[in-house]
Motif scaffolding. Structure first.
Motif, PDB file in Angstrom:
ATOM      1  N   THR A 210       0.893  -1.088  -0.160  1.00 21.95           N
ATOM      2  CA  THR A 210      -0.053   0.319  -0.035  1.00 21.95           C
ATOM      3  C   THR A 210       0.678   1.220  -0.063  1.00 21.95           C
ATOM      4  OG1 THR A 210      -1.501  -1.144   1.270  1.00 21.95           O
ATOM      5  CG2 THR A 210      -1.801   1.051   1.165  1.00 21.95           C
ATOM      6  N   ALA A 211       0.723   2.028  -1.237  1.00 22.70           N
ATOM      7  CA  ALA A 211       1.547   3.345  -0.999  1.00 22.70           C
ATOM      8  C   ALA A 211       1.043   4.294  -0.013  1.00 22.70           C
ATOM      9  CB  ALA A 211       1.557   4.130  -2.305  1.00 22.70           C
ATOM     10  N   GLY A 212       2.048   5.264   0.456  1.00 22.86           N
ATOM     11  CA  GLY A 212       1.476   6.248   1.052  1.00 22.86           C
ATOM     12  C   GLY A 212       1.554   6.177   2.731  1.00 22.86           C
ATOM     13  N   VAL A 213       1.757   4.973   3.166  1.00 20.87           N
ATOM     14  CA  VAL A 213       1.902   4.865   4.819  1.00 20.87           C
ATOM     15  C   VAL A 213       2.746   5.559   5.245  1.00 20.87           C
ATOM     16  CG1 VAL A 213       1.979   3.191   6.291  1.00 20.87           C
ATOM     17  CG2 VAL A 213       0.766   2.453   4.550  1.00 20.87           C
ATOM     18  N   ALA A 214       3.985   5.622   4.823  1.00 22.08           N
ATOM     19  CA  ALA A 214       4.960   6.429   5.403  1.00 22.08           C
ATOM     20  C   ALA A 214       4.736   7.969   5.580  1.00 22.08           C
ATOM     21  CB  ALA A 214       6.652   6.271   4.774  1.00 22.08           C
ATOM     22  N   SER A 215       4.387   8.400   4.417  1.00 19.61           N
ATOM     23  CA  SER A 215       4.118   9.810   4.222  1.00 19.61           C
ATOM     24  C   SER A 215       2.916  10.135   5.074  1.00 19.61           C
ATOM     25  CB  SER A 215       3.574  10.233   2.651  1.00 19.61           C
ATOM     26  OG  SER A 215       2.247  10.148   2.452  1.00 19.61           O
ATOM     27  N   LYS A 216       1.942   9.235   5.298  1.00 20.72           N
ATOM     28  CA  LYS A 216       1.014   9.764   6.179  1.00 20.72           C
ATOM     29  C   LYS A 216       1.251   9.612   7.706  1.00 20.72           C
ATOM     30  CE  LYS A 216      -3.978   8.181   6.044  1.00 20.72           C
ATOM     31  NZ  LYS A 216      -4.809   6.939   5.758  1.00 20.72           N
ATOM     32  N   VAL A 217       2.298   8.856   8.092  1.00 17.59           N
ATOM     33  CA  VAL A 217       2.851   8.906   9.435  1.00 17.59           C
ATOM     34  C   VAL A 217       3.975  10.039   9.478  1.00 17.59           C
ATOM     35  CG1 VAL A 217       4.779   7.892  10.723  1.00 17.59           C
ATOM     36  CG2 VAL A 217       3.178   6.479   9.563  1.00 17.59           C
ATOM     37  N   PHE A 218       4.555  10.419   8.646  1.00 20.53           N
ATOM     38  CA  PHE A 218       5.470  11.581   8.619  1.00 20.53           C
ATOM     39  C   PHE A 218       4.409  13.021   8.612  1.00 20.53           C
ATOM     40  CE2 PHE A 218       9.070   9.100   7.065  1.00 20.53           C
ATOM     41  CZ  PHE A 218       9.657   9.100   8.333  1.00 20.53           C
ATOM     42  N   THR A 219       3.597  13.073   7.892  1.00 19.99           N
ATOM     43  CA  THR A 219       2.793  13.992   7.823  1.00 19.99           C
ATOM     44  C   THR A 219       2.076  14.141   9.360  1.00 19.99           C
ATOM     45  OG1 THR A 219       2.114  13.675   5.522  1.00 19.99           O
ATOM     46  CG2 THR A 219       0.633  15.300   6.759  1.00 19.99           C
ATOM     47  N   ALA A 220       1.473  13.320   9.890  1.00 16.31           N
ATOM     48  CA  ALA A 220       0.818  13.401  11.112  1.00 16.31           C
ATOM     49  C   ALA A 220       2.108  13.727  12.255  1.00 16.31           C
ATOM     50  CB  ALA A 220       0.282  11.867  11.578  1.00 16.31           C
ATOM     51  N   MET A 221       3.195  13.117  12.262  1.00 11.48           N
ATOM     52  CA  MET A 221       4.151  13.650  13.059  1.00 11.48           C
ATOM     53  C   MET A 221       4.512  15.302  13.115  1.00 11.48           C
ATOM     54  SD  MET A 221       4.693  11.108  14.974  1.00 11.48           S
ATOM     55  CE  MET A 221       2.821  10.903  14.742  1.00 11.48           C
ATOM     56  N   GLY A 222       4.468  15.477  11.743  1.00 10.53           N
ATOM     57  CA  GLY A 222       5.016  16.875  11.363  1.00 10.53           C
ATOM     58  C   GLY A 222       3.786  17.780  11.917  1.00 10.53           C
TER      59      GLY A 222
END
Ligand code: ASP
Ligand code: MG
Length: 468
Positions: free
Chosen positions: A412-424
């Motif tokens: 599934t694409a986009g999991v890591a980006s979701k994590v970093f966005t949420a942390m940011g």
């Protein structure tokens, strides 16, 4: 008619009321199913037995005996409260007395010997389950449903001789358990098997590691070809996150074995890490459920849940109090064997490494260990490798590993980006991140003080409050 293995943790059989309601439930269940009961020692008893072993090691006989007496008294009291029939009560109290006499005699003998070997310690620890099974079998018998208490060793669990962390020898175990437990069924009684304990091929008692009763349940379930194995505890099942951290945490309806293994490792609920091993090839259905709230069927654990419920992320869990060690050195670049030296050094010092990452330039390797292991790890690295392949070691303490677990992350694409966005968005700094190629688990490290906020942010970002 199904064959069920039902396992109770210590906290669910620690009061007279709980023992009686468990016994009533089992009586009911065993009318329409063949039931094998597995139970832990009652609340805190294994810890007290560990203390007794420690007192013995230090030659403190009186303290050891006092603690032993208080454990026995607790069981005597529960025995009187949970049985009414004079003959059952007398027999139960008699059995507790003989365990008591043996435990006190062991303390005398071991004090005389002046040592505490791992094998002796396992012998002492075995008393917790020896006593708890007698209570539960006594309560069942008193309620009119004959039951037989037996230790894991009596039930046929044969292990290697790795005291304190023994592993079952499944081929022998399979034959013996089928025979011993089968005989009790034939006799029309309910087997109540003590968790956590087995014996090696020389007949010496062994234990399977702390929390090992779960493992006993799956070993028995696998040997008996059970239809289902239920782990009954104090919560309704596996959760999307710790309910104490996230108010909208939900119980998961269905997870796969591999997800459950990850969740067990990350302490989502305390489950013995090897619990799922014996059922993997057998595909036996498991449930993690509440001992009290029996209307709730808990979390179902099977080999492959239907596609519809393979959510991307199933839970956010954490390991607190970890330390990060950043290892640098110019001569690490392009030098085969650097990592081998670092990990061999740590292994020789008995350090368990929880996370590893290396950047492609190879100029630094970062590892995460428990805070408790940190000083030893750094000492070992400094003594062996500093000034040679390592130039600099930086340590950061009070860190938490946060892990996202879910089979659906695979591909599934986009999991890591979701994590970093949420942390940011939450203003949280991520110190390190790892993901295995199985993509079952994405883990990253934050400061302890940021962990609760991070968990809540991720729980929201992946909409886990509405998972079911
Ligand atoms: N009584 C053992 C312990 O406390 C095993 C168990 O509870 O599962 O570790
Ligand atoms: Mg337990």
């Amino acid at each position: 008619m199904q064959l069920l293995v039902i396992k109770y943790d210590g906290a669910s059989i620690s009061s007279a009321g709980d023992i009686c309601s468990v016994s009533a439930y089992l009586t009911e269940m065993s009318k329409t199913n063949r039931t094998v009961v597995v139970c832990s020692a009652i609340d805190r008893v294994t810890d007290s037995l560990m203390d007794i072993a420690d007192y013995i090691r230090r030659g403190k006989k009186d303290a050891a005996k006092r603690l032993a007496a208080s454990i026995i008294n607790r069981h005597r009291r529960l025995a009187r409260q949970t049985t009414k029939q004079p003959t059952t009560q007398k027999r139960l109290l008699g059995a507790i007395e003989s365990d008591s006499a043996e435990l006190l005699a062991l303390i005398d003998g071991m004090i005389l010997l002046g040592e505490m070997t791992p094998g002796m310690k396992d012998y002492i620890l075995s008393f917790g389950e020896r006593l708890s099974t007698k209570l539960l079998a006594g309560a069942l018998t008193d309620a009119g449903r004959r039951a037989v208490a037996l230790t894991g060793s009596e039930a046929g669990i044969i292990t290697d001789s790795e005291f304190g962390e023994a592993k079952p020898l499944m081929d022998t175990t399979r034959l013996r358990v089928a025979e011993k437990v089968g005989a009790i069924f034939l006799d029309g009684a309910i087997p109540v098997v003590g968790g956590f304990v087995g014996s090696d091929q020389h007949g010496r008692l062994t234990t399977l590691g702390r929390g090992g009763s779960d493992y006993t349940a799956t070993i028995i379930g696998s040997c008996m070809r059970a239809d289902e194995i239920w782990l009954m505890g104090s919560v309704d099942g596996l959760f999307t996150a710790d309910p104490k951290v996230t108010r909208d945490a939900k119980t998961l309806v269905h997870v796969s074995y591999v997800e459950a293994i990850e969740m067990a490792l990350f302490g989502a609920k305390q489950i013995h890490p090897r619990t799922f091993e014996p059922v993997l090839s057998k595909e036996i259905t498991m449930r993690i459920r509440s001992a009290k709230n029996t209307d709730n069927k808990g979390t179902l654990v099977t080999a492959s849940p239907p596609l519809a419920i393979r959510n991307t992320v199933k839970c956010v869990s954490r390991i607190q109090n970890s330390g990060l060690i950043d290892i640098r050195g110019g001569s690490m670049v392009g030098m085969p064997g650097t990592a081998a030296k670092i990990f061999a050094t740590l292994a020789a010092a008995g350090i368990n490494v929880m996370m590893i990452s290396q950047n492609p330039s190879e100029s630094s390797i970062t590892i995460v260990v428990k805070d408790a292991d940190l000083d030893r790890a750094v000492n070992a690295l400094e003594m062996k490798l500093l000034g040679q392949i390592i130039k600099k070691i930086d340590v950061t303490i009070n860190m938490t590993i946060i892990a996202l677990i879910g089979l659906g992350m695979r591909g599934t694409a986009g999991v890591a980006s979701k994590v970093f966005t949420a942390m940011g968005a939450a203003g949280i700094n991520v110190a390190m991140i790892t993901q295995g190629s199985s993509e079952l688990n994405l883990a990253f490290v934050v400061r302890n003080i940021d962990a609760d906020t991070a968990i809540r942010a991720l729980h929201d970002a992946f909409d886990l409050g509405r998972i079911n």
